[in-house]
Design an enzyme around this catalytic site. Structure first.
Site, short mmCIF file in Angstrom:
data_model
loop_
_atom_site.label_atom_id
_atom_site.label_comp_id
_atom_site.label_asym_id
_atom_site.label_seq_id
_atom_site.Cartn_x
_atom_site.Cartn_y
_atom_site.Cartn_z
N GLU A 152 -3.98 -8.58 5.64
CA GLU A 152 -3.06 -7.66 4.96
C GLU A 152 -1.66 -7.66 5.58
O GLU A 152 -0.66 -7.78 4.85
CB GLU A 152 -3.65 -6.24 4.93
CG GLU A 152 -4.78 -6.14 3.91
CD GLU A 152 -5.70 -4.93 4.12
OE1 GLU A 152 -5.33 -4.03 4.88
OE2 GLU A 152 -6.79 -4.91 3.52
N ASP B 133 1.06 0.25 8.59
CA ASP B 133 0.37 0.47 7.31
C ASP B 133 -0.37 1.81 7.33
O ASP B 133 -1.39 1.96 8.00
CB ASP B 133 -0.62 -0.70 7.09
CG ASP B 133 -1.40 -0.58 5.77
OD1 ASP B 133 -1.35 0.49 5.13
OD2 ASP B 133 -2.06 -1.57 5.40
N ASP C 275 -5.20 -6.94 -3.56
CA ASP C 275 -5.30 -6.03 -2.42
C ASP C 275 -6.51 -5.14 -2.69
O ASP C 275 -6.45 -4.24 -3.52
CB ASP C 275 -4.01 -5.22 -2.30
CG ASP C 275 -4.10 -4.11 -1.25
OD1 ASP C 275 -5.12 -4.04 -0.53
OD2 ASP C 275 -3.14 -3.32 -1.16
N LYS D 281 -15.05 0.04 1.22
CA LYS D 281 -14.53 -0.97 2.14
C LYS D 281 -14.98 -0.71 3.58
O LYS D 281 -15.15 -1.64 4.36
CB LYS D 281 -13.00 -0.95 2.06
CG LYS D 281 -12.31 -2.08 2.81
CD LYS D 281 -10.84 -2.07 2.46
CE LYS D 281 -10.05 -3.11 3.21
NZ LYS D 281 -8.65 -3.13 2.77
P1 ADP Z 1 -5.15 2.19 0.78
O1 ADP Z 1 -4.44 1.00 1.33
O2 ADP Z 1 -5.76 3.05 1.86
O3 ADP Z 1 -6.10 1.88 -0.30
P2 ADP Z 1 -2.58 3.08 -0.37
O4 ADP Z 1 -1.74 2.22 0.49
O5 ADP Z 1 -2.55 2.81 -1.83
O6 ADP Z 1 -4.07 3.18 0.13
O7 ADP Z 1 -2.12 4.59 -0.11
C1 ADP Z 1 -2.67 5.66 -0.78
C2 ADP Z 1 -2.05 6.93 -0.25
O8 ADP Z 1 -0.66 6.94 -0.49
C3 ADP Z 1 -2.61 8.18 -0.91
O9 ADP Z 1 -2.90 9.16 0.06
C4 ADP Z 1 -1.45 8.64 -1.80
O10 ADP Z 1 -1.43 10.05 -1.99
C5 ADP Z 1 -0.27 8.21 -0.96
N1 ADP Z 1 0.95 8.14 -1.75
C6 ADP Z 1 1.17 7.43 -2.87
N2 ADP Z 1 2.42 7.66 -3.35
C7 ADP Z 1 3.00 8.54 -2.48
C8 ADP Z 1 4.28 9.19 -2.42
N3 ADP Z 1 5.21 8.98 -3.37
N4 ADP Z 1 4.52 10.03 -1.41
C9 ADP Z 1 3.60 10.27 -0.48
N5 ADP Z 1 2.36 9.71 -0.47
C10 ADP Z 1 2.07 8.86 -1.47
MG MG Z 2 -3.75 -0.74 1.85
#
Ligand code: ADP
Ligand code: MG
Length: 638
Positions: free
Chosen positions: A198, A225, A36, A99
């Protein structure tokens, strides 16, 4: 019109073709992963010994790698958390959210997507480049650095070199963005088994393709998402085991970072700070993110933040207040969801399930909101920030032929589909990894004067030569009106529907003569066979290219010899005996060279014959002009 096709003269039988039917299935479990490649975080996952997908962690036990790359002035390169630590001091040398720049030109980015401290430049092929200190890098190169770290992490965990990877991309990614993602993987030394959307990967992780809710392997699903900086909603339709993206929507500027900002605003307010310096602000951001994540699990969180004089103060934040601060942000996603459903022509009651993806869907208020919006409990048993990588790992495993199941999910074409052209070459019409359903057309023409039939040979594979690809179907287009070579216009159309079924039609445009065949390209091959073909293509790339060039030269030589032969027959009387001899000698040398393996020599002889016949062509032209002026047609001579 760019190609010459094989001739099937009436009565002439077609050459038998070798098809490599018995490709072996890999005997051992292949080392494959799902990746991912996210805007804020990237992950890599693989199957564990029990055949379940798991994320692979780094030495500190973290599965998520911040998608950040730092290019230091001394040439060192940092990726992940180490790069993130440099963001404050060196904002221009620290690249995050790359990205957003993939497969994009500078002009396309000027509206919104380009908001970044980075220095963006116009690069080769209209693609954007990023200036870091003295040099510039492309988004593809930056993404490759992230992928290299994940690749290495996986190879250490799996104890050997990777055989391939499934990489995920947003459903709305276009051709250029998908191509850029593939290029990044290749640059990182990864063989892309397939790109998967995705939302499709998330649906796969939940096994929605086989779930009882989707009776008869059909059904509609929403994938919600919410990541760090982007929100995506997709409506998927499962149709005979194939996921089709019916609609996508979202907000490319909304995510967990905005929740953090609301908390930062609060903390600054209670600390009595206005306009803090960047370092202090960064400390508040970090504290806010931590508090936010804590609040997903507990009702209150305590935060410690520094003041400008260095003293530390502690604050307590409760979930109810936090929810009030971010309520409007979450609500704003509802609009995009309703629009996507409208685009897809579905209502909430039609949906068989809603999947939560992205770290920000851990926030309890997000879950409640989604449940209310879609009027059903969303699926959230799997880690929402891992679910895409897990689904990709599952798909990679299937593609590598590791699993028992024969099911092949086709949301993209697994191998290129093409046609045989002169010289036993393959002309690809639909490239590998094209999302389906799809349709592409290409125009072809006749090779010989008076040709009335054309053989259409449909093949599948990545190699340059027909004999090394898989033959799918052959048919003939007959009834082409006799014309001079190159005058007929034959449009060949390839169509792949959601079932992976290929329909090929050939139509002569002036007469409307048409032939259609239906082929079933993908199910004929096991996943193992597909993999073997991809591996062969990779291993023989250079060799194939040489053969392709040689064959092209041979075809061109044959065409030139045909043309010269026809001209001599028609207008040979324009030449003196000596002249005729010279042309015939040059033609013979070209013919001889075409029997050999030396492509250079064929091209030289072709150029030589071209020089020897230049004056002849001139005289023929004069004659035809005179003929035209006398009201007579050139065909009357001879
Ligand atoms: P992306 O797909 O955009 O790369 P992710 O799906 O990994 O990102 O999401 C990242 C976001 O999720 C960040 O803003 C992070 O702070 C938030 N996040 C991760 N764990 C938690 C949680 N336990 N509670 C709330 N937000 C969270
Ligand atoms: Mg993502």
């Amino acid at each position: 019109m760019d190609l010459l096709l094989d001739i099937a003269e009436p009565g002439q039988s077609l050459k038998p073709h070798e098809v490599r039917e018995s490709l072996e299935r890999p005997r051992h479990r292949q080392r494959v992963v799902g990746i991912d490649l996210g805007t804020t975080f990237s992950l890599v996952a693989a199957m564990d010994v029990e055949g379940r997908p798991v994320c692979i962690v780094d030495a500190e036990g973290h599965s998520a790698l911040p998608s950040i790359v730092h290019y230091a002035a001394d040439g060192t390169l940092l990726v992940g958390a180490a790069a993130q630590a440099q963001a404050l001091l060196h904002p221009q040398q620290t690249i995050s959210s790359v990205k957003r720049l993939m497969g994009r030109g500078l002009a396309e980015l000027s509206t919104g997507e380009g908001q970044t401290p980075l220095q963006l430049l116009d690069g080769e092929g209209g693609m954007v480049r990023i200036a870091v200190g003295e040099r510039t890098v492309s988004p593809v190169e930056v993404s490759a650095e992230i992928l290299k770290v994940l690749k290495q992490r996986a190879e250490e965990a799996l104890d050997g070199p990777l055989y391939g990877a499934v990489v995920t991309v947003p459903a709305y990614f276009d051709d250029a963005q998908r191509q850029a993602t593939k290029d990044a993987a290749r640059l990182a030394g990864l063989e892309v088994l397939r790109l998967v959307n995705e939302p499709t990967a998330a649906a796969l992780a939940y096994g929605l393709d086989a779930c009882p809710e989707a009776d008869g392997r059909e059904g509609l699903f929403a994938i919600y998402d919410l990541g760090g900086g982007t929100f995506d909603i997709s409506i998927l339709k499962l149709n005979k085991g194939v996921f089709q993206v019916l609609a996508t929507g979202g907000n490319s500027r909304l995510g967990g970072d905005d929740f953090d900002q609301r908390l930062v605003d609060h903390l600054l307010r209670v600390s009595g700070l206005v306009d803090p310096d960047p370092h202090l602000l960064q400390a508040y951001r970090q504290a806010a993110r931590q508090a936010k994540e804590t609040l997903s699990a507990t009702e209150t969180a305590s935060v410690t933040v520094p003041l400008p004089d260095g003293t530390l103060v502690q604050h307590t934040i409760d979930r109810i207040s936090f929810e009030a601060w971010i309520h409007d942000l979450i609500h704003s996603t509802g609009l995009a969801c309703r629009r996507a459903m409208k685009d897809a022509g579905v209502v909430a009651a039609d949906l068989r399930g809603v999947v939560l993806v992205g770290g920000s869907t851990r926030v309890p208020l997000v879950r409640r909101f989604v449940a209310q919006l879609f009027r059903c409990e969303p699926l959230c048993d799997l880690d929402p920030d891992q679910v895409v990588a897990l689904g990709a790992a599952h798909q990679a495993d299937l593609l590598a032929g590791n699993g028992e199941t024969e099911l092949l999910l086709l949301d993209v074409t697994p191998l290129s589909l093409g046609l045989e052209t002169m010289g036993e070459l393959v002309e690809k019409i639909i490239p590998r990894n094209t999302p389906i359903p799809t349709a592409r057309a290409q125009d072809f023409t006749t090779f010989k004067d008076g040709q009335t039939a054309m053989a259409i040979h449909v093949v599948q594979g990545e190699r340059e030569l027909v004999s090394q690809c898989r033959s799918l179907a052959r048919f003939e287009l007959r009834g082409i009106p006799p014309m001079v070579a190159g005058a007929a216009r034959i449009r060949v159309t390839f169509r792949v529907d959601a079932d992976g079924l290929l329909t090929v039609s050939a139509r002569e445009e002036t007469t409307g003569v048409e032939q259609v065949v239906v082929v079933k390209p993908s199910y004929g091959l096991s996943d193992g066979q597909i993999e073997q073909m991809l591996r062969d293509a990779l291993a023989h790339g250079a060799e194939d290219m040489h053969l392709r060039l040689l064959n092209e030269a041979r075809v061109e030589a044959e065409r030139v010899l045909n043309a010269v032969g026809a001209a001599l027959k028609q207008d040979g009387d324009l030449l003196a005996e000596q002249e005729l001899k010279r042309i015939k000698a040059a033609a013979l040398r070209l013919w001889e060279s075409a029997q050999g393996e030396d492509q250079e020599r064929i091209n030289q002889e072709m150029a030589q014959l071209d020089r020897e016949t230049a004056f002849f062509a001139q005289r023929r032209m004069d004659r035809s002009v005179q003929a035209a002026m006398a009201g007579r047609h050139i065909a009357d001579f001879g």
